[in-house]
Write a protein that holds these residues in place. Structure first.
Motif, PDB file in Angstrom:
ATOM      1  N   LEU A 241       0.822  -1.133  -0.011  1.00 51.84           N
ATOM      2  CA  LEU A 241      -0.146   0.072   0.054  1.00 51.84           C
ATOM      3  C   LEU A 241       0.780   1.301   0.041  1.00 51.84           C
ATOM      4  O   LEU A 241       0.557   2.177  -0.760  1.00 51.84           O
ATOM      5  CB  LEU A 241      -0.741   0.139   1.231  1.00 51.84           C
ATOM      6  N   ARG A 288      -7.478  -0.154   0.273  1.00 54.11           N
ATOM      7  CA  ARG A 288      -6.900   0.305   1.596  1.00 54.11           C
ATOM      8  C   ARG A 288      -8.099   0.512   2.584  1.00 54.11           C
ATOM      9  O   ARG A 288      -7.862   0.107   3.957  1.00 54.11           O
ATOM     10  CB  ARG A 288      -6.077   1.855   1.120  1.00 54.11           C
ATOM     11  N   ALA A 323      -4.721  -6.486  -0.678  1.00 55.82           N
ATOM     12  CA  ALA A 323      -3.860  -5.048  -0.638  1.00 55.82           C
ATOM     13  C   ALA A 323      -2.533  -5.425  -1.345  1.00 55.82           C
ATOM     14  O   ALA A 323      -2.110  -4.745  -2.137  1.00 55.82           O
ATOM     15  CB  ALA A 323      -3.851  -4.737   0.627  1.00 55.82           C
TER      16      ALA A 323
END
Length: 387
Positions: A241, A288, A323
């Motif tokens: 991320l 996220r 993610a």
């Protein structure tokens, strides 16, 4: 970011100032090329991570640690990873206190006798047989992928005793002088993690210095009721991320200010570029949000005293896997948008692409984790070790 640790806030004025989180990020930015060249994050940088509290973040409060809620720690690792993926990966092992909380309380008291800021690293696989002897296990073997091992205070290795069939192997904890580090980390991507091999030759490890990974905690605090294996996957996934945020921000900055090599219109004036940036931004923000939403939901539940359910653990692992993989997709799209300039070795997109490609290759974050999550959601039995 909800919390940025600042150890200098309550310090003794007579003592040297400790670095702030912002200063450490600046030091990481200045030294990331050095990490790549040395193929590890040096000890003095690890010391800075220690000084801003990363290695007490998951130490139990009863031993002087912070035992931070997972989302707070994850946001710190995400921010470091925005600056450098390898540094974020190594810093993420500040989460190891949740593993070490499986040790007997007396062992933990000894472990933290000199303070709560203990740096742990490990090479758990392949599991090696260990001979049971009086008081413990005689450990011999060779283990791979011990990220951050050159800067660790303690090292763990996986041994083939305990409940290995459940996917929860036993880990033996050793001092660095008991372990040989085989410096063979030669990769493209995450070069600075120092993920070398470990070798041990006939060291007897007392049983009280071993724990079953994911086998439960001896500490009764909220953090140690949070699913351990899921958390271990999350601290790695969040690195992507951060890398994806950095790559996309670079693409946005370049698009707003650069004219193509051929003299064509500025990138921001091209519909295809704007559409791709918009889609990537939506992808990254969406994954996220899911990641942190489920993290906070599960932690609130265990903090209120409820045990984590299989479905909650499965959702955490699903969020981590997604993610890691969407983060890589965003970086790859940003690289493609960057055009011809991105093929140069010194272009920042090269680092982002190499590093982001490594994260979803980790055993905790492979495509198979979707299978495990799907099984849990439908009430079927997932593969061993998934929850």
């Amino acid at each position: 970011m909800k919390r940025t640790p600042d150890p200098s806030a309550d310090r003794d004025p007579a003592r040297p100032a400790l670095p702030t989180f912002a200063e450490v990020l600046a030091h990481v930015a200045d030294r990331r090329t050095e990490f790549t060249e040395k193929r590890h994050v040096p000890r003095d940088m690890i010391e800075e991570f220690r000084q801003i509290g990363l290695y007490r973040a998951t130490t139990p409060k009863r031993f002087g640690g912070d035992a931070l809620p997972p989302a707070e720690f994850l946001r710190l690792i995400e921010r470091i990873s925005e600056v450098d993926g390898s540094a974020g990966w190594v810093a993420s092992f500040g989460s190891s206190g949740v593993y070490l909380a499986g040790l007997p309380l007396d062992t933990q008291a000894e472990l933290y006798a000199d303070g709560p800021d203990v740096v742990f690293a490990g090479g758990l696989f392949p599991l090696q047989p260990a001979e049971r002897v009086d008081g413990g296990f005689r450990v011999t073997g060779h283990w791979r992928f011990a990220s951050g091992c050159t800067g660790a205070d303690l090292l763990g290795v996986g041994i083939g005793v305990g409940d290995a069939s459940s996917g929860k192997p036993r880990t033996a904890v050793l001092r660095p002088q008991q372990v040989e580090i085989v410096e063979n980390w030669d990769v493209v991507g995450m070069e600075g993690t120092g993920s070398h091999d470990l070798k041990v030759d006939g060291v007897v490890v007392p049983e009280e210095w071993t724990f079953v990974r994911g086998g439960g905690s001896t500490v009764d605090e909220p953090l140690y009721r949070y699913p351990t294996i899921a958390y271990a996957a999350q601290v790695l996934a969040v690195v992507n991320l951060g890398i994806a945020r950095a790559a996309l921000d670079h693409t946005i900055r370049i698009g707003a200010g650069r004219v193509g090599l051929t003299g064509a219109p500025q990138l921001a004036d091209r519909a295809y570029y704007r559409i791709a940036v918009g889609k990537a931004e939506a992808q990254l923000r969406s994954v996220r949000s899911f990641f942190y939403e489920v993290t906070e939901e599960v932690y609130q539940a265990v903090a209120a005293g409820a045990p984590a359910t299989a479905e909650q653990a499965g959702l955490l692992r699903l969020a981590a896997t997604h993610a890691a993989r969407v983060g890589f997709d965003v970086v790859r799209d940003a690289y493609t948008l960057s055009g011809t300039t991105a093929i140069h070795a010194d272009h920042p997109m090269q680092r982002y692409l190499r590093d982001a490609s490594v994260v979803p290759q980790h055993a905790f974050l492979t495509e198979g984790m979707y299978d495990g999550a799907g099984a849990v959601l439908m009430g079927a039995k997932p593969f061993p070790g998934f929850v």
